[in-house]
Motif scaffolding. Sequence first.
Motif, PDB file in Angstrom:
ATOM      1  N   SER A  79      20.308  42.067  46.892  1.00 54.80           N
ATOM      2  CA  SER A  79      19.654  40.861  47.419  1.00 54.80           C
ATOM      3  C   SER A  79      18.600  40.313  46.464  1.00 54.80           C
ATOM      4  O   SER A  79      18.041  39.240  46.712  1.00 54.80           O
ATOM      5  CB  SER A  79      19.014  41.159  48.772  1.00 54.80           C
ATOM      6  N   LEU A  80      18.315  41.009  45.374  1.00 57.74           N
ATOM      7  CA  LEU A  80      17.284  40.593  44.419  1.00 57.74           C
ATOM      8  C   LEU A  80      17.963  39.822  43.291  1.00 57.74           C
ATOM      9  O   LEU A  80      18.196  40.339  42.199  1.00 57.74           O
ATOM     10  CB  LEU A  80      16.524  41.812  43.889  1.00 57.74           C
ATOM     11  N   THR A  81      18.270  38.572  43.555  1.00 61.14           N
ATOM     12  CA  THR A  81      19.134  37.811  42.652  1.00 61.14           C
ATOM     13  C   THR A  81      18.540  37.619  41.259  1.00 61.14           C
ATOM     14  O   THR A  81      19.283  37.387  40.304  1.00 61.14           O
ATOM     15  CB  THR A  81      19.456  36.431  43.259  1.00 61.14           C
ATOM     16  N   TRP A  82      17.222  37.720  41.122  1.00 60.36           N
ATOM     17  CA  TRP A  82      16.626  37.547  39.798  1.00 60.36           C
ATOM     18  C   TRP A  82      16.986  38.718  38.873  1.00 60.36           C
ATOM     19  O   TRP A  82      16.811  38.631  37.665  1.00 60.36           O
ATOM     20  CB  TRP A  82      15.111  37.394  39.899  1.00 60.36           C
ATOM     21  N   ARG A  83      17.508  39.797  39.432  1.00 63.16           N
ATOM     22  CA  ARG A  83      17.931  40.923  38.610  1.00 63.16           C
ATOM     23  C   ARG A  83      19.417  40.873  38.283  1.00 63.16           C
ATOM     24  O   ARG A  83      19.960  41.809  37.706  1.00 63.16           O
ATOM     25  CB  ARG A  83      17.602  42.249  39.308  1.00 63.16           C
ATOM     26  N   HIS A  84      20.090  39.812  38.672  1.00 61.92           N
ATOM     27  CA  HIS A  84      21.522  39.697  38.441  1.00 61.92           C
ATOM     28  C   HIS A  84      21.846  39.026  37.113  1.00 61.92           C
ATOM     29  O   HIS A  84      23.014  38.954  36.738  1.00 61.92           O
ATOM     30  CB  HIS A  84      22.184  38.899  39.570  1.00 61.92           C
ATOM     31  N   ARG A  85      20.840  38.532  36.406  1.00 59.53           N
ATOM     32  CA  ARG A  85      21.099  37.837  35.145  1.00 59.53           C
ATOM     33  C   ARG A  85      21.497  38.832  34.050  1.00 59.53           C
ATOM     34  O   ARG A  85      21.059  39.985  34.052  1.00 59.53           O
ATOM     35  CB  ARG A  85      19.856  37.058  34.700  1.00 59.53           C
ATOM     36  N   ALA A  86      22.287  38.350  33.115  1.00 63.46           N
ATOM     37  CA  ALA A  86      22.636  39.173  31.959  1.00 63.46           C
ATOM     38  C   ALA A  86      21.387  39.425  31.117  1.00 63.46           C
ATOM     39  O   ALA A  86      20.514  38.564  31.006  1.00 63.46           O
ATOM     40  CB  ALA A  86      23.705  38.474  31.127  1.00 63.46           C
ATOM     41  N   THR A  87      21.286  40.608  30.544  1.00 64.26           N
ATOM     42  CA  THR A  87      20.167  40.965  29.672  1.00 64.26           C
ATOM     43  C   THR A  87      20.710  41.392  28.312  1.00 64.26           C
ATOM     44  O   THR A  87      21.924  41.442  28.090  1.00 64.26           O
ATOM     45  CB  THR A  87      19.359  42.127  30.275  1.00 64.26           C
ATOM     46  N   SER A  88      19.807  41.765  27.426  1.00 66.06           N
ATOM     47  CA  SER A  88      20.219  42.226  26.091  1.00 66.06           C
ATOM     48  C   SER A  88      21.042  43.508  26.168  1.00 66.06           C
ATOM     49  O   SER A  88      21.749  43.845  25.219  1.00 66.06           O
ATOM     50  CB  SER A  88      18.984  42.452  25.219  1.00 66.06           C
ATOM     51  N   PHE A  89      20.973  44.232  27.292  1.00 63.74           N
ATOM     52  CA  PHE A  89      21.791  45.432  27.462  1.00 63.74           C
ATOM     53  C   PHE A  89      23.280  45.101  27.308  1.00 63.74           C
ATOM     54  O   PHE A  89      24.069  45.945  26.893  1.00 63.74           O
ATOM     55  CB  PHE A  89      21.579  46.040  28.849  1.00 63.74           C
ATOM     56  N   LEU A  90      23.663  43.880  27.666  1.00 60.88           N
ATOM     57  CA  LEU A  90      25.069  43.485  27.700  1.00 60.88           C
ATOM     58  C   LEU A  90      25.483  42.669  26.478  1.00 60.88           C
ATOM     59  O   LEU A  90      26.528  42.020  26.488  1.00 60.88           O
ATOM     60  CB  LEU A  90      25.358  42.683  28.971  1.00 60.88           C
ATOM     61  N   ASP A  91      24.693  42.709  25.416  1.00 63.40           N
ATOM     62  CA  ASP A  91      24.982  41.886  24.231  1.00 63.40           C
ATOM     63  C   ASP A  91      26.330  42.204  23.598  1.00 63.40           C
ATOM     64  O   ASP A  91      26.945  41.329  22.978  1.00 63.40           O
ATOM     65  CB  ASP A  91      23.878  42.069  23.183  1.00 63.40           C
ATOM     66  N   THR A  92      26.811  43.435  23.735  1.00 64.28           N
ATOM     67  CA  THR A  92      28.075  43.820  23.119  1.00 64.28           C
ATOM     68  C   THR A  92      29.202  43.947  24.152  1.00 64.28           C
ATOM     69  O   THR A  92      30.239  44.557  23.870  1.00 64.28           O
ATOM     70  CB  THR A  92      27.936  45.163  22.373  1.00 64.28           C
ATOM     71  N   THR A  93      29.005  43.352  25.318  1.00 68.69           N
ATOM     72  CA  THR A  93      29.932  43.527  26.438  1.00 68.69           C
ATOM     73  C   THR A  93      30.896  42.353  26.570  1.00 68.69           C
ATOM     74  O   THR A  93      30.512  41.189  26.418  1.00 68.69           O
ATOM     75  CB  THR A  93      29.139  43.693  27.747  1.00 68.69           C
ATOM     76  N   VAL A  94      32.158  42.676  26.882  1.00 69.45           N
ATOM     77  CA  VAL A  94      33.181  41.688  27.217  1.00 69.45           C
ATOM     78  C   VAL A  94      33.559  41.918  28.676  1.00 69.45           C
ATOM     79  O   VAL A  94      34.044  42.997  29.041  1.00 69.45           O
ATOM     80  CB  VAL A  94      34.425  41.832  26.329  1.00 69.45           C
ATOM     81  N   LEU A  95      33.314  40.924  29.512  1.00 70.60           N
ATOM     82  CA  LEU A  95      33.480  41.047  30.956  1.00 70.60           C
ATOM     83  C   LEU A  95      34.742  40.317  31.408  1.00 70.60           C
ATOM     84  O   LEU A  95      34.923  39.137  31.114  1.00 70.60           O
ATOM     85  CB  LEU A  95      32.246  40.443  31.641  1.00 70.60           C
ATOM     86  N   LEU A  96      35.622  41.032  32.098  1.00 67.19           N
ATOM     87  CA  LEU A  96      36.846  40.438  32.647  1.00 67.19           C
ATOM     88  C   LEU A  96      36.669  40.320  34.154  1.00 67.19           C
ATOM     89  O   LEU A  96      36.543  41.336  34.843  1.00 67.19           O
ATOM     90  CB  LEU A  96      38.057  41.325  32.349  1.00 67.19           C
ATOM     91  N   VAL A  97      36.666  39.090  34.694  1.00 63.81           N
ATOM     92  CA  VAL A  97      36.370  38.905  36.114  1.00 63.81           C
ATOM     93  C   VAL A  97      37.330  37.886  36.743  1.00 63.81           C
ATOM     94  O   VAL A  97      37.772  36.943  36.087  1.00 63.81           O
ATOM     95  CB  VAL A  97      34.916  38.437  36.327  1.00 63.81           C
ATOM     96  N   PRO A  98      37.653  38.057  38.024  1.00 57.25           N
ATOM     97  CA  PRO A  98      38.489  37.071  38.713  1.00 57.25           C
ATOM     98  C   PRO A  98      37.716  35.784  38.975  1.00 57.25           C
ATOM     99  O   PRO A  98      36.516  35.806  39.268  1.00 57.25           O
ATOM    100  CB  PRO A  98      38.856  37.769  40.030  1.00 57.25           C
ATOM    101  N   GLN A  99      38.394  34.645  38.857  1.00 59.56           N
ATOM    102  CA  GLN A  99      37.767  33.356  39.115  1.00 59.56           C
ATOM    103  C   GLN A  99      37.551  33.161  40.619  1.00 59.56           C
ATOM    104  O   GLN A  99      38.373  33.581  41.443  1.00 59.56           O
ATOM    105  CB  GLN A  99      38.637  32.233  38.568  1.00 59.56           C
ATOM    106  N   ALA A 100      36.459  32.492  40.961  1.00 57.26           N
ATOM    107  CA  ALA A 100      36.086  32.316  42.359  1.00 57.26           C
ATOM    108  C   ALA A 100      37.154  31.574  43.155  1.00 57.26           C
ATOM    109  O   ALA A 100      37.467  31.941  44.295  1.00 57.26           O
ATOM    110  CB  ALA A 100      34.746  31.589  42.453  1.00 57.26           C
ATOM    111  N   ASP A 101      37.728  30.520  42.585  1.00 56.07           N
ATOM    112  CA  ASP A 101      38.755  29.758  43.311  1.00 56.07           C
ATOM    113  C   ASP A 101      40.001  30.598  43.540  1.00 56.07           C
ATOM    114  O   ASP A 101      40.653  30.480  44.584  1.00 56.07           O
ATOM    115  CB  ASP A 101      39.117  28.480  42.542  1.00 56.07           C
ATOM    116  N   TRP A 102      40.339  31.447  42.575  1.00 49.54           N
ATOM    117  CA  TRP A 102      41.496  32.325  42.751  1.00 49.54           C
ATOM    118  C   TRP A 102      41.251  33.332  43.867  1.00 49.54           C
ATOM    119  O   TRP A 102      42.137  33.622  44.669  1.00 49.54           O
ATOM    120  CB  TRP A 102      41.796  33.036  41.435  1.00 49.54           C
ATOM    121  N   VAL A 103      40.027  33.858  43.943  1.00 46.17           N
ATOM    122  CA  VAL A 103      39.679  34.816  44.999  1.00 46.17           C
ATOM    123  C   VAL A 103      39.881  34.189  46.372  1.00 46.17           C
ATOM    124  O   VAL A 103      40.349  34.835  47.314  1.00 46.17           O
ATOM    125  CB  VAL A 103      38.228  35.311  44.824  1.00 46.17           C
ATOM    126  N   LYS A 104      39.572  32.898  46.508  1.00 39.68           N
ATOM    127  CA  LYS A 104      39.733  32.219  47.792  1.00 39.68           C
ATOM    128  C   LYS A 104      41.187  32.142  48.238  1.00 39.68           C
ATOM    129  O   LYS A 104      41.470  31.948  49.421  1.00 39.68           O
ATOM    130  CB  LYS A 104      39.138  30.813  47.720  1.00 39.68           C
TER     131      LYS A 104
END
Length: 382
Positions: free
Chosen positions: A298-323
Amino acid sequence: MKALSIYAGPRAFEQIQRHGLRPEDVGVIPGAAGGPKGLMLGALDRFIFGDWLERSQQPVHLVGASIGAWRMATACLMDPVAAFEQLEHDYLHQHYELRPGQKRPTADFVSERFGQSLQDFFAGHVREVLEHPRYRLHIVTSRGRALLRREHPLGTPLGYLGAFLTNAVSRRAMGAWLERVVFSSAEPGSDAARCAALPFGVQDYRSQQRPLTESNFRQALQASCSIPFLLRAVPAIAGAPDGAYWDGGITDYHLHLDYAHKSRAADSGSVVPAAGAQKLVLYPHFQRAVVPGWLDKSLTWRHRATSFLDTTVLLVPQADWVKSLPNGKLPDRADFTHYGNDLAGRVKAWQGAIAASQQLADEFQSWLERCERTGAAELHRL
């Protein structure tokens, strides 16, 4: 792409623009907590571990919490495609019969049944997991401290209330209540009591690392999946500090870990960069936000990407497809309550979503081929 979106941290984005994304570039694969949502990544898991990564030879660190720990341990089996299909079947058909007037099964009952499921799934294959020639497995758990050191009808709710209030002020301060304990397999050919080095920095949160062995494998894996109040904590794990061990997602819900610490060290001159491209974190996930801890949902300000993820490639489903999926959403734990004893109804809805998730793997495979030929189009910055 209509189902899949691909996001990359700044370092990963720059490297992929220059070289594309190759299997030999992958150094870490995380598996997040999230219960049934993890089923939506099965097709991606089968393609990545059963096909794509087989084209390379480098060691890869697999980091998992909760359902993600089960997935990453499954990837270490000799036939990962068949193993992921079995995991999907077993998770899909798990059923905890409710008695009249009962809204949910008891924690004791769920823990007993789930523990037996893990025992059956990995029976005779634990050494196979721990001695994989390429994969280093890291299972994340949450060890209780203070009031949470022991599971107690009164102390546990009070302890989690204290953790919730403390975490709202400072995630690091929550370490007074819950500690990250990572159980890691050894490097091939080394003493089983010597852990492989962690593929992330641990300066962000109170942490310990312990060897993952045949004697504690099932305990560690069950602890990593033990959601508070829904399952019992694992009261002790062989070879680890005393205390109650819970779901690794409590401290590290989506494994927002400091994967880029070695890259920053290299920039500072304290580490000599390896020749060629740096190793990337390939992260099949079910949403764009990589939430640090379970109590941060519930703490949405902690959901932002940080420097921890600088080398990360994220594969995620699109919101419209999920619907477009059954019930307009990903499968989740609320479905157990929603469907109750209607096992057939839940299985039908989940099977529909799982069948649709093949599109995620197909689009990723097509993207990799286009990336190799024409460059990294359709790549977004994280």
